[in-house]
Design an enzyme around this catalytic site. Structure first.
Site, PDB file in Angstrom:
ATOM      1  N   CYS A   8      -5.672  -9.116  -5.209  1.00 32.73           N
ATOM      2  CA  CYS A   8      -5.307  -8.003  -3.917  1.00 32.73           C
ATOM      3  C   CYS A   8      -5.549  -8.603  -2.277  1.00 32.73           C
ATOM      4  O   CYS A   8      -6.191  -8.829  -2.460  1.00 32.73           O
ATOM      5  CB  CYS A   8      -6.465  -7.063  -4.123  1.00 32.73           C
ATOM      6  SG  CYS A   8      -6.679  -5.408  -2.700  1.00 32.73           S
ATOM      7  N   ASP A 113       8.282  -9.249  -6.807  1.00 38.60           N
ATOM      8  CA  ASP A 113       9.755  -9.118  -6.910  1.00 38.60           C
ATOM      9  C   ASP A 113      10.998  -8.786  -7.623  1.00 38.60           C
ATOM     10  O   ASP A 113      12.265  -9.099  -7.271  1.00 38.60           O
ATOM     11  CB  ASP A 113      10.655 -10.218  -5.446  1.00 38.60           C
ATOM     12  CG  ASP A 113       9.865 -10.348  -4.413  1.00 38.60           C
ATOM     13  OD1 ASP A 113       8.865  -9.331  -3.819  1.00 38.60           O
ATOM     14  OD2 ASP A 113       9.456 -11.382  -3.577  1.00 38.60           O
ATOM     15  N   GLY A 135       6.232  -3.558  -9.681  1.00 42.11           N
ATOM     16  CA  GLY A 135       5.200  -3.027  -9.249  1.00 42.11           C
ATOM     17  C   GLY A 135       6.472  -2.240  -8.084  1.00 42.11           C
ATOM     18  O   GLY A 135       7.265  -1.014  -8.324  1.00 42.11           O
TER      19      GLY A 135
HETATM   20  C1  LIG Z   1       0.599  -0.302  -2.306  1.00 39.55           C
HETATM   21  C2  LIG Z   1      -0.004  -1.124  -3.427  1.00 39.55           C
HETATM   22  C3  LIG Z   1      -1.097  -0.772  -3.794  1.00 39.55           C
HETATM   23  C4  LIG Z   1      -1.596  -2.387  -4.800  1.00 39.55           C
HETATM   24  N1  LIG Z   1      -2.756  -1.994  -5.927  1.00 39.55           N
HETATM   25  C5  LIG Z   1      -3.084  -2.382  -6.505  1.00 39.55           C
HETATM   26  C6  LIG Z   1      -3.905  -2.315  -7.626  1.00 39.55           C
HETATM   27  O1  LIG Z   1      -4.618  -1.585  -7.822  1.00 39.55           O
HETATM   28  N2  LIG Z   1      -4.036  -3.508  -8.507  1.00 39.55           N
HETATM   29  C7  LIG Z   1      -3.542  -4.351  -8.638  1.00 39.55           C
HETATM   30  O2  LIG Z   1      -3.783  -5.759  -9.541  1.00 39.55           O
HETATM   31  N3  LIG Z   1      -2.851  -4.492  -7.636  1.00 39.55           N
HETATM   32  C8  LIG Z   1      -2.032  -3.942  -7.348  1.00 39.55           C
HETATM   33  N4  LIG Z   1      -1.035  -4.252  -6.262  1.00 39.55           N
HETATM   34  C9  LIG Z   1      -0.189  -5.715  -6.310  1.00 39.55           C
HETATM   35  C10 LIG Z   1       1.165  -5.443  -7.176  1.00 39.55           C
HETATM   36  O3  LIG Z   1       0.824  -4.776  -8.550  1.00 39.55           O
HETATM   37  C11 LIG Z   1       1.707  -7.024  -7.223  1.00 39.55           C
HETATM   38  O4  LIG Z   1       1.311  -7.932  -7.490  1.00 39.55           O
HETATM   39  C12 LIG Z   1       2.797  -7.039  -6.301  1.00 39.55           C
HETATM   40  O5  LIG Z   1       2.600  -5.583  -5.327  1.00 39.55           O
HETATM   41  C13 LIG Z   1       3.972  -7.488  -6.323  1.00 39.55           C
HETATM   42  O6  LIG Z   1       4.534  -7.112  -7.497  1.00 39.55           O
HETATM   43  P1  LIG Z   1       6.186  -6.359  -6.964  1.00 39.55           P
HETATM   44  O7  LIG Z   1       7.035  -7.159  -5.733  1.00 39.55           O
HETATM   45  O8  LIG Z   1       6.862  -5.876  -7.782  1.00 39.55           O
HETATM   46  O9  LIG Z   1       5.772  -4.619  -6.226  1.00 39.55           O
HETATM   47  C14 LIG Z   1      -0.182  -2.591  -4.865  1.00 39.55           C
HETATM   48  C15 LIG Z   1       0.456  -3.267  -4.526  1.00 39.55           C
HETATM   49  C16 LIG Z   1       1.203  -2.254  -3.776  1.00 39.55           C
HETATM   50  C17 LIG Z   1       2.062  -2.824  -2.984  1.00 39.55           C
END
Ligand SMILES: Cc1cc2nc3c(=O)[nH]c(=O)nc-3n(C[C@H](O)[C@H](O)[C@H](O)COP(=O)(O)O)c2cc1C
Length: 261
Positions: A8, A113, A135
């Site tokens: 985070c 991504d 995500g």
């Molecule tokens: C609004 C938001 C909340 C998130 N909360 C968490 C979380 O509680 N725990 C966690 O491991 N990752 C959390 N993430 C990170 C995502 O799991 C992920 O690592 C990140 O968004 C990159 O992946 P993506 O490009 O597929 O979104 C959060 C991301 C966003 C945007």
């Protein structure tokens, strides 16, 4: 499973030495992982961990940490291909994830991504990872998981979902959301989810603006049902997102983020 979050980037989290801040103090990060593994072992609960590639460009220590976490009994590692310093800016890089995968025996999940079946396949190929984590691409598009799974299993792309199915999925999502948060907070916090579902759809931006003025669950549900029934009158399956509608949505989001900052 207990999944330790060392990824985070939020200031309020990192200021307390939680989340990705822990990547700066390797002995402490590893001691925490070891303590959690020890506490969970008697209960048969596996411990997994998620991290970034490092704190900043000059300290990309995911490989060192991955080896140490594996050494203290962490059973799976997820790596988001950005440093803390990057936040969500720029593009995720996958070389560090590939290096982590090569350095440990526990399963490694690649993250960052991944927005489409093709991208998932590319990232799996480039990193050798055992799985991908998605995500933001699932926001308003929860069927992305079956699209990716189908493509990885067959090499074929699924047809877009039926509009009627998306209508049903969103109405069910909203019902769950109100149950979890209560009606007052739920209606308000559901707005961003509805915005994601209608992003890029014909009339989606106008609908979103109107929907943001509705203040109770019945009105919100009725508006959503009506919007998707309108789309269903012109097409059975979800249309490809329209670029100008998406741009409007991004601009609106930018303004909102600016206000919130
Ligand atoms: C609004 C938001 C909340 C998130 N909360 C968490 C979380 O509680 N725990 C966690 O491991 N990752 C959390 N993430 C990170 C995502 O799991 C992920 O690592 C990140 O968004 C990159 O992946 P993506 O490009 O597929 O979104 C959060 C991301 C966003 C945007």
């Amino acid at each position: 499973i207990i999944d330790i979050n060392m990824g985070c980037p939020a200031k309020k989290v990192c200021n307390k030495w939680a989340g990705s801040a822990l990547m700066q103090d390797e002995p402490l990060a590893v001691a925490i992982a070891a303590a959690v593994v020890q506490a969970c072992a008697p209960h048969g609960v596996p411990v997994t961990l998620k991290m970034r590639t490092g704190w900043c460009d000059a300290a990309r220590n995911a490989v060192t940490l991955a080896r140490a976490f594996e050494g203290v009994g962490v059973q799976m590692l997820t790596v988001h291909g950005r440093t803390r310093e990057q936040g969500y800016k720029g593009e995720a890089e996958y070389d560090t994830i590939a290096a982590v995968k090569a350095a440990v025996r526990v399963p490694v999940v690649a993250n960052g991504d991944i927005t489409s079946p093709h991208k998932a396949a590319d990232v799996l190929r480039a990193t050798g990872a055992d799985a991908v984590m998605i995500g933001r691409a699932a926001q308003g598009r929860p069927w992305v998981f079956r699209e990716v799974a189908h493509y990885l299993a067959t090499g074929e792309l699924l047809a877009p979902p039926l509009v009627a199915e998306v209508r049903r999925v969103l109405l069910d999502h909203l019902a769950d959301h109100y149950t979890l948060y209560g009606e007052f907070t739920g209606v308000r916090s559901a707005r961003k989810h509805i915005g994601w579902y209608v992003q890029g759809l014909p009339g989606g931006e106008d609908f979103r603006a109107h929907m943001n003025t509705l203040e109770d669950a019945d009105a919100q549900l009725a508006a959503v049902a009506q919007f998707f029934e309108g789309i269903a009158r012109t097409t059975d399956r979800m249309p490809a997102p329209d670029a100008s509608e998406q741009r409007q949505h991004q601009q609106q989001k930018g303004k909102t983020a600016g206000l919130a900052a």
